[in-house]
Write a protein that holds these residues in place. Structure first.
Motif, PDB file in Angstrom:
ATOM      1  N   THR A   1       0.889  -1.314  -0.022  1.00  0.00           N
ATOM      2  CA  THR A   1      -0.046   0.024  -0.066  1.00  0.00           C
ATOM      3  C   THR A   1       0.897   1.295   0.010  1.00  0.00           C
ATOM      4  N   ALA A   2       2.261   1.057  -0.317  1.00  0.00           N
ATOM      5  CA  ALA A   2       3.122   2.252  -0.328  1.00  0.00           C
ATOM      6  C   ALA A   2       2.400   3.291  -1.375  1.00  0.00           C
ATOM      7  N   ILE A   3       2.424   4.453  -0.829  1.00  0.00           N
ATOM      8  CA  ILE A   3       2.195   5.721  -1.741  1.00  0.00           C
ATOM      9  C   ILE A   3       3.258   6.102  -2.589  1.00  0.00           C
ATOM     10  N   VAL A   4       2.888   6.437  -3.987  1.00  0.00           N
ATOM     11  CA  VAL A   4       3.862   6.739  -4.806  1.00  0.00           C
ATOM     12  C   VAL A   4       4.173   8.419  -4.705  1.00  0.00           C
ATOM     13  N   LYS A   5       5.492   8.630  -4.127  1.00  0.00           N
ATOM     14  CA  LYS A   5       5.702  10.243  -4.060  1.00  0.00           C
ATOM     15  C   LYS A   5       5.942  11.093  -5.354  1.00  0.00           C
ATOM     16  N   PRO A   6       5.376  12.207  -5.334  1.00  0.00           N
ATOM     17  CA  PRO A   6       5.565  13.011  -6.708  1.00  0.00           C
ATOM     18  C   PRO A   6       6.881  13.226  -6.799  1.00  0.00           C
ATOM     19  N   LEU A   7       7.239  13.370  -8.214  1.00  0.00           N
ATOM     20  CA  LEU A   7       8.864  13.640  -8.431  1.00  0.00           C
ATOM     21  C   LEU A   7       9.126  14.968  -8.611  1.00  0.00           C
ATOM     22  N   ILE A   8       9.917  15.643  -7.726  1.00  0.00           N
ATOM     23  CA  ILE A   8       9.998  16.765  -8.085  1.00  0.00           C
ATOM     24  C   ILE A   8      11.672  17.107  -8.705  1.00  0.00           C
ATOM     25  N   LEU A   9      11.638  18.091  -9.529  1.00  0.00           N
ATOM     26  CA  LEU A   9      12.989  18.334  -9.999  1.00  0.00           C
ATOM     27  C   LEU A   9      13.397  19.835  -9.213  1.00  0.00           C
ATOM     28  N   LEU A  10      14.473  19.809  -8.907  1.00  0.00           N
ATOM     29  CA  LEU A  10      15.332  21.104  -8.422  1.00  0.00           C
ATOM     30  C   LEU A  10      16.242  21.511  -9.130  1.00  0.00           C
ATOM     31  N   VAL A  11      16.476  22.734  -9.610  1.00  0.00           N
ATOM     32  CA  VAL A  11      17.352  23.316 -10.510  1.00  0.00           C
ATOM     33  C   VAL A  11      18.059  24.376  -9.799  1.00  0.00           C
ATOM     34  N   ASP A  12      19.289  24.384  -9.735  1.00  0.00           N
ATOM     35  CA  ASP A  12      19.932  25.420  -9.035  1.00  0.00           C
ATOM     36  C   ASP A  12      21.666  25.302  -9.164  1.00  0.00           C
ATOM     37  N   ASP A  13      22.506  26.239  -9.734  1.00  0.00           N
ATOM     38  CA  ASP A  13      23.833  26.012  -9.680  1.00  0.00           C
ATOM     39  C   ASP A  13      24.511  25.981  -8.651  1.00  0.00           C
ATOM     40  N   ASN A  14      23.895  26.143  -7.284  1.00  0.00           N
ATOM     41  CA  ASN A  14      24.570  26.202  -5.921  1.00  0.00           C
ATOM     42  C   ASN A  14      24.320  25.018  -5.418  1.00  0.00           C
ATOM     43  N   GLU A  15      25.249  24.080  -5.189  1.00  0.00           N
ATOM     44  CA  GLU A  15      25.090  22.719  -4.559  1.00  0.00           C
ATOM     45  C   GLU A  15      24.644  22.847  -3.145  1.00  0.00           C
ATOM     46  N   ASP A  16      24.928  23.919  -2.654  1.00  0.00           N
ATOM     47  CA  ASP A  16      24.473  23.875  -0.924  1.00  0.00           C
ATOM     48  C   ASP A  16      23.097  24.284  -1.052  1.00  0.00           C
ATOM     49  N   ILE A  17      22.461  25.305  -1.767  1.00  0.00           N
ATOM     50  CA  ILE A  17      20.996  25.383  -2.114  1.00  0.00           C
ATOM     51  C   ILE A  17      20.301  24.054  -2.280  1.00  0.00           C
TER      52      ILE A  17
END
Length: 261
Positions: free
Chosen positions: A5-21
């Motif tokens: 019954t595991a819920i499939v999590k939505p897939l989010i794409l994060l875009v930033d040239d700063n690795e820390d952020i």
């Protein structure tokens, strides 16, 4: 055997040239979402081609391709135009905000921002899309284009509805034929339909047939068995079962509601 019954999590794409952020935002979102990252707009587009991304969070100021250009491409390309875009920027001028919104951005957040603010924006955008999908699927006369999140989406769905309508009586109409008629590869087409409607192409074809049937029945000019044949169902009983499953009532009940006399 225990049911998964595991819920499939939505897939989010994060875009930033700063690795820390990137790491900071990813760590904050990973409890609720699957997260992919990209360091600029160009690598983000490569990721979009490979995975069923449901929302993009992008910085504006980046090398190679900035967030404005990425947003413009996402909102103008039929393969991606359904994807909500949240822009993050340290440029807090009104003109910058206007530019982002004119390119189709769904939300615009100034840096520095609170993680809670971003979480709420993402949750609201995904929730609103899900409500639109549910309303479309359960409402007999609501058009396919009601799920459009952009002008490109609207054009795509108008064309798709037109193609399905033209082949309404073809019981063998499948995803291969539809993808070909929409000038898209099968994987891209399948992914687009799944994300925009939460349906498989086969399910969408079936609902489009049922909605056309509802439109015909609402006119009062056709008998139920005639409508079943006109919309590509194998038999009136098969049509009745499908109609009731989708809209919660039999075709005869629907006719009575629209023509009580």
């Amino acid at each position: 055997m225990e049911k998964n019954t595991a819920i499939v999590k939505p897939l989010i794409l994060l875009v930033d040239d700063n690795e820390d952020i990137l790491s900071f935002i990813a760590d904050d979102l990973e409890d609720k979402y699957k997260v992919m990252t990209a360091c600029n707009g160009a690598t983000a587009l490569e990721a979009l081609r490979e995975a069923p991304v449901q929302l993009v969070v992008s910085d504006v100021m980046m090398p190679v391709m900035d967030g404005f250009e990425l947003c413009r491409i996402i909102k103008s390309e039929p393969a991606y135009s359904h994807i909500p875009v949240v822009l993050l920027t340290a440029r807090n001028t009104l003109q910058s905000k206007i530019e982002g919104l004119e390119l189709g951005a769904d939300a615009y957040i100034e840096k520095p921002f609170s993680p809670e603010h971003l979480q709420v924006q993402i949750a609201n955008l995904l929730s609103n899309r899900n409500k639109i999908k549910e309303f479309f699927a359960s409402s007999p006369l609501v058009h396919l284009r009601s799920m459009a999140g952009s002008r490109a989406d609207e054009q795509f769905l108008e064309k798709l509805n037109e193609v399905i309508t033209q082949h309404l009586t073809d019981i063998n109409l499948d995803v291969e034929q539809l993808a070909d008629k929409m000038n898209m590869s099968r994987p891209t087409f399948y992914r687009k339909i799944k994300v925009i409607s939460d349906l498989t192409p086969h399910e969408l074809i079936n609902i489009a047939r049922l909605k056309k049937a509802a439109t015909l029945l609402a006119t009062g000019h056709y008998k139920i068995n005639e409508v079943a044949e006109m919309t590509g169902f194998a038999s009136p009983s098969n049509f009745g079962r499908n109609f009731q499953k989708q809209f919660g009532m039999l075709p005869s009940e629907y006719v009575t509601r629209n023509h009580p006399d």
